[in-house]
Design a protein around this motif. Sequence first.
Motif, short mmCIF file in Angstrom:
data_model
loop_
_atom_site.label_atom_id
_atom_site.label_comp_id
_atom_site.label_asym_id
_atom_site.label_seq_id
_atom_site.Cartn_x
_atom_site.Cartn_y
_atom_site.Cartn_z
N ALA A 95 12.73 2.53 5.85
CA ALA A 95 13.04 3.93 6.15
C ALA A 95 12.85 4.81 4.90
CB ALA A 95 14.45 4.07 6.68
N ALA A 96 13.26 4.29 3.74
CA ALA A 96 13.08 5.04 2.50
C ALA A 96 11.61 5.30 2.22
CB ALA A 96 13.71 4.28 1.34
N ILE A 97 10.77 4.29 2.46
CA ILE A 97 9.32 4.47 2.26
C ILE A 97 8.79 5.55 3.19
CG2 ILE A 97 7.09 3.34 2.61
CD1 ILE A 97 8.34 0.76 1.62
N GLY A 98 9.20 5.50 4.45
CA GLY A 98 8.73 6.50 5.40
C GLY A 98 9.16 7.91 5.03
N ILE A 99 10.40 8.06 4.57
CA ILE A 99 10.91 9.38 4.20
C ILE A 99 10.15 9.94 2.99
CG2 ILE A 99 12.91 10.61 3.29
CD1 ILE A 99 14.65 8.61 4.91
N VAL A 100 10.00 9.12 1.96
CA VAL A 100 9.40 9.59 0.71
C VAL A 100 7.93 9.91 0.89
CG1 VAL A 100 8.79 8.94 -1.65
CG2 VAL A 100 11.08 8.45 -0.77
N PHE A 101 7.16 8.98 1.49
CA PHE A 101 5.72 9.22 1.52
C PHE A 101 5.36 10.35 2.49
CE2 PHE A 101 4.69 6.43 5.26
CZ PHE A 101 3.66 7.19 5.82
N THR A 102 6.09 10.51 3.58
CA THR A 102 5.78 11.62 4.48
C THR A 102 6.14 12.96 3.85
OG1 THR A 102 7.93 11.25 5.57
CG2 THR A 102 5.99 10.30 6.61
#
Length: 291
Positions: A95-102
């Motif tokens: 979820a952290a990856i999805g939040i940051v990269f988007t």
Amino acid sequence: MNLIDFFLEPLSYDFMVRALATTLIASIVCAVLSCWLVLIGWSLMGDAVSHAVLPGVVLAYIVGAPFALGAVVFGFLAVALIGAVRDTSRVKEDAAIGIVFTTLFALGLVLISVTPSQTDLNHIIFGNLLGVSWADLIQVIILGAITFAILVTKRRDFTLYAFDPTHAHAIGLNPKILGAALLGLLALTAVVALQAVGVILVVAMLIIPGATAYLLTDRFGRMLVVAPAISAACAVIGLYLSYYLDTASGGMVVLAQGAVFALVYLFSPRHGLIGTRVMSTRRRRALASAQ
């Protein structure tokens, strides 16, 4: 049209020669790095970093700095933010990856929309393979050579880090530095591939070749040969198909890689969905006939 004319006609145009050179370099470098990304399980991280470099590339364009510098800075920034969100909250890593990269990708889109430019910055997102200039090609050659040289020179350390970071630490290597180095190379590779397919399709070139080779061989050394060979062949096939079918060149290159992966996924003798069943059937028949 004979076979010789089929291959030589596109090369009579300078833009096709530059496009072919750029695609081959980007495909080979991405394929070599993809072997480690697939082995470590960093496919989603590769997606994150390749998208997160967008604002860095745009800001580098604004201030007149090299694209690679902005990409590396934002690549490491993305990793740091992902770690901070993961370690200081209840949010899990995916979820952290999805939040940051988007979020960073959206920032890049906003920067593109408000940046006055005589050139169309949208090619950073979608790629502009047929519009690659000689200056762009030189940048791709330099960055690609640096990335490829580091990967080949440090391949044993990176491989040990991928298989057993604890053992790597025990023999004197620093897993954190090796991981950071791979992430830095990932950011540089993203810049190389931007010229070919743009930010959106970079992740495909960073994952598909390594995943394809992983289904074909159990030896990592062979993966480092098979992956770039397949990727280079798909680069040529995709570019020629785009020329004769009048389609998007970057998209056709990735589509060719996807088609090869589908064939390997189905028919690989060791790990293919159909290939393994055929081999097991042959073994059972051989055992039955021997009895």
